[in-house]
Design a protein around this motif. Structure first.
Motif, short mmCIF file in Angstrom:
data_model
loop_
_atom_site.label_atom_id
_atom_site.label_comp_id
_atom_site.label_asym_id
_atom_site.label_seq_id
_atom_site.Cartn_x
_atom_site.Cartn_y
_atom_site.Cartn_z
N ALA A 191 0.83 -1.20 0.00
CA ALA A 191 0.00 0.00 0.00
C ALA A 191 0.86 1.25 0.00
CB ALA A 191 -0.93 -0.01 1.21
N ASP A 192 2.03 1.18 0.64
CA ASP A 192 2.95 2.32 0.72
C ASP A 192 4.28 1.92 0.10
OD1 ASP A 192 4.51 4.48 1.31
OD2 ASP A 192 4.47 4.21 3.50
N GLY A 225 2.00 -8.01 8.53
CA GLY A 225 1.47 -7.00 7.63
C GLY A 225 0.12 -7.33 7.04
N PHE A 226 -0.32 -8.59 7.14
CA PHE A 226 -1.60 -8.95 6.54
C PHE A 226 -2.76 -8.29 7.29
CE2 PHE A 226 -5.44 -11.58 6.43
CZ PHE A 226 -5.67 -11.65 5.07
N GLU A 227 -2.80 -8.47 8.60
CA GLU A 227 -3.93 -7.96 9.38
C GLU A 227 -4.05 -6.45 9.30
OE1 GLU A 227 -6.33 -9.49 10.76
OE2 GLU A 227 -5.61 -11.53 10.50
N GLU A 228 -2.90 -5.75 9.30
CA GLU A 228 -2.96 -4.29 9.26
C GLU A 228 -3.12 -3.74 7.85
OE1 GLU A 228 1.43 -5.15 10.48
OE2 GLU A 228 -0.48 -6.25 10.43
N GLY A 229 -3.19 -4.62 6.84
CA GLY A 229 -3.43 -4.17 5.48
C GLY A 229 -2.25 -3.47 4.85
N ALA A 230 -1.04 -3.95 5.13
CA ALA A 230 0.15 -3.32 4.56
C ALA A 230 0.37 -3.72 3.11
CB ALA A 230 1.39 -3.68 5.38
N MET A 293 -7.78 -3.21 4.15
CA MET A 293 -6.73 -2.26 3.82
C MET A 293 -7.02 -0.85 4.31
SD MET A 293 -4.60 -4.20 2.14
CE MET A 293 -3.54 -2.87 1.65
N ASN A 294 -8.21 -0.66 4.89
CA ASN A 294 -8.64 0.69 5.31
C ASN A 294 -8.63 1.66 4.14
OD1 ASN A 294 -8.98 0.11 8.15
ND2 ASN A 294 -6.75 0.03 8.29
N LEU A 295 -9.11 1.17 2.99
CA LEU A 295 -9.21 1.98 1.79
C LEU A 295 -10.66 2.10 1.37
CD1 LEU A 295 -6.23 0.41 -0.23
CD2 LEU A 295 -6.24 2.64 0.92
N THR A 296 -10.96 3.09 0.56
CA THR A 296 -12.34 3.29 0.12
C THR A 296 -12.42 3.39 -1.39
OG1 THR A 296 -12.15 5.70 0.32
CG2 THR A 296 -12.97 4.50 2.25
#
Length: 437
Positions: A191-192, A225-230, A293-296
């Motif tokens: 994601a980053d 990193g999976f759970e935090e959506g990295a 991923m906390n994405l929209t």
């Protein structure tokens, strides 16, 4: 599927002895499921993924995995298996004969999967119950006594080899064979991208470009990193189309969005994403991944050829429906299902879809068209035929690609068979970027 014996088959519950019945060896249900999977692909033309219900009925997850592994390995090596079988019979048996299917399953286990020969044939013989068991046992025994082997790497289907040889040359055929035999690595998209070095160290991974990680296959959900959506799982080639749109600069339409990796990329890059997908189930999985991923993104369940956006967008990404022959490393069934007529039909659909999608691009905006196909009729031919006024190719630069991939003279990206082989390979793809005046 045919058999050369018309006697009524005996019915027995696997693993349970019955009066007058022969108890089936342990492991036979997994082989029955593999037979059903192969029948679905080779006779009915279904994708292997769509046929997996035949294995889902098995109570043991290990049996389900084995059934899929056997079917996949048969599909990888089908021409070579059939050559062996035909070498040991007076005349070729029908392609859809149960005896041929049973021999394929027994031989691939004994010759390519490390299964002891006695176990391979014992669990395959019940597949022809009521049919020519003696023939199957005899052919298998003849080949084992003759110390039969399968070629390495596996052979491509003759019609596929001929098609790809004309398109990419004989060297590409050899590379495709090597790719077919190799176990694909696990690719992750971050994601980053600025955290590439950090996550490479955390996961013990290598990286072929910023935002990409490659490691051996692993339990994805158990990785840091999976759970935090990295990060999310995405083949390197599949990540390239969204990369060509860069950082978010307004609105973007992600058309034919499933399985969703490109939607995640675009949202993580700061775009305001509208993802359009006609398969509700796949759209549901995309929604779950966005949440992790906390994405929209705005998700729209619709057919691109029937849907129209409320307003044009700054960018449009069309990952069009295609033959998917580029993903043959993980999905060897595509080599058996996709025929020239289907390729032509899909290319015609893509051409119409590309023109439709182009009309939704704002002046000054960009349009990316991509297919995970190794058929130039779908990729290059569609791109060259596209001639909507106001659009021109926006050539891809070398610095936008991983080392080892270079744009064509026309500015396209063509990822051929065997690309980046020394680094672990990647799926076959075609990508082109247009800009609107």
């Amino acid at each position: 599927m045919t058999t050369t014996d018309r006697r009524a088959p005996r019915k027995a519950q696997p693993g349970k002895a019955q009066p007058g019945k022969i108890e089936e060896p342990q492991g036979t249900p997994a082989r029955r499921a593999a037979l059903k999977l192969l029948d679905a692909v080779l006779r009915q033309g279904l994708p292997l993924e769509a046929a997996l219900g035949a294995a889902n009925g098995l109570p043991n997850p290990a049996d389900r995995g084995l059934a899929r592994a056997i079917a996949s390995e048969v599909l990888r090596r089908l021409p070579d298996l059939d050559d062996l079988i035909d070498s040991a019979t007076p005349k070729p048996m029908p392609d859809d004969a149960k005896a041929r299917f049973a021999l394929r399953i027994a031989l691939v286990q004994a010759l390519a999967m490390g299964t002891p020969a006695h176990a391979a044939i014992a669990t395959a013989l019940p597949l022809v119950d009521g049919g020519p068991r003696r023939l199957v046992h005899g052919v298998f025994g003849t080949l084992m006594r003759g110390e039969a082997t399968l070629p390495e790497p596996p052979s491509l289907l003759p019609e596929v080899a001929e098609r790809w040889s004309l398109a990419w040359g004989d060297d590409a055929i050899e590379q495709a064979r090597i790719s077919l035999a190799a176990r694909p690595a696990l690719d992750l998209t971050l994601a980053d991208p600025s955290a590439t070095a950090h996550w490479a160290e955390q996961l013990g991974a290598t990286s072929l470009m910023p935002g990409h990680l490659r490691l051996d296959n692993a339990d994805v959900t158990g990785l840091p990193g999976f759970e935090e959506g990295a990060w999310w799982v995405q083949d390197l080639s599949a990540s390239l189309p969204a990369r060509l749109l860069g950082k978010g600069a307004g609105t973007v339409l992600d058309l034919c969005a499933a399985p969703g990796g490109k939607t995640l990329q675009l949202a993580a890059a700061g775009w305001q994403v509208t993802a359009v997908e006609m398969a509700a189930k796949r759209l549901g999985r995309l929604s779950e991944n966005l949440a992790r991923m906390n994405l929209t993104a705005d998700l729209v369940e619709a057919d691109v050829m029937q849907w129209t956006p409320a307003a044009p967008a700054d960018a449009v990404l069309l990952d069009a429906p295609c033959s998917a022959t580029g993903i043959f490393r993980r999905h060897p069934d595509v080599l058996h299902r996709v025929k020239p007529r289907a390729i032509a039909d899909l290319a015609a659909i893509q051409a119409k879809m590309l023109v439709r999608a182009a009309r939704w691009v704002k002046p000054g905006g960009r349009l990316v068209y991509a297919v995970c196909s190794l058929e130039p009729q779908e990729g290059e031919a569609v791109a060259r035929a596209f001639s909507l006024p106001g659009f021109a190719i926006d050539p891809v630069r070398v610095d936008e690609l991983p080392a080892g991939l270079v744009p064509t003279e026309e500015g396209f990206i063509r990822v051929p068979p065997g690309a980046l082989a020394e680094a672990g390979g990647c799926d076959g793809f075609f990508i082109v970027r247009f800009r609107r005046d």
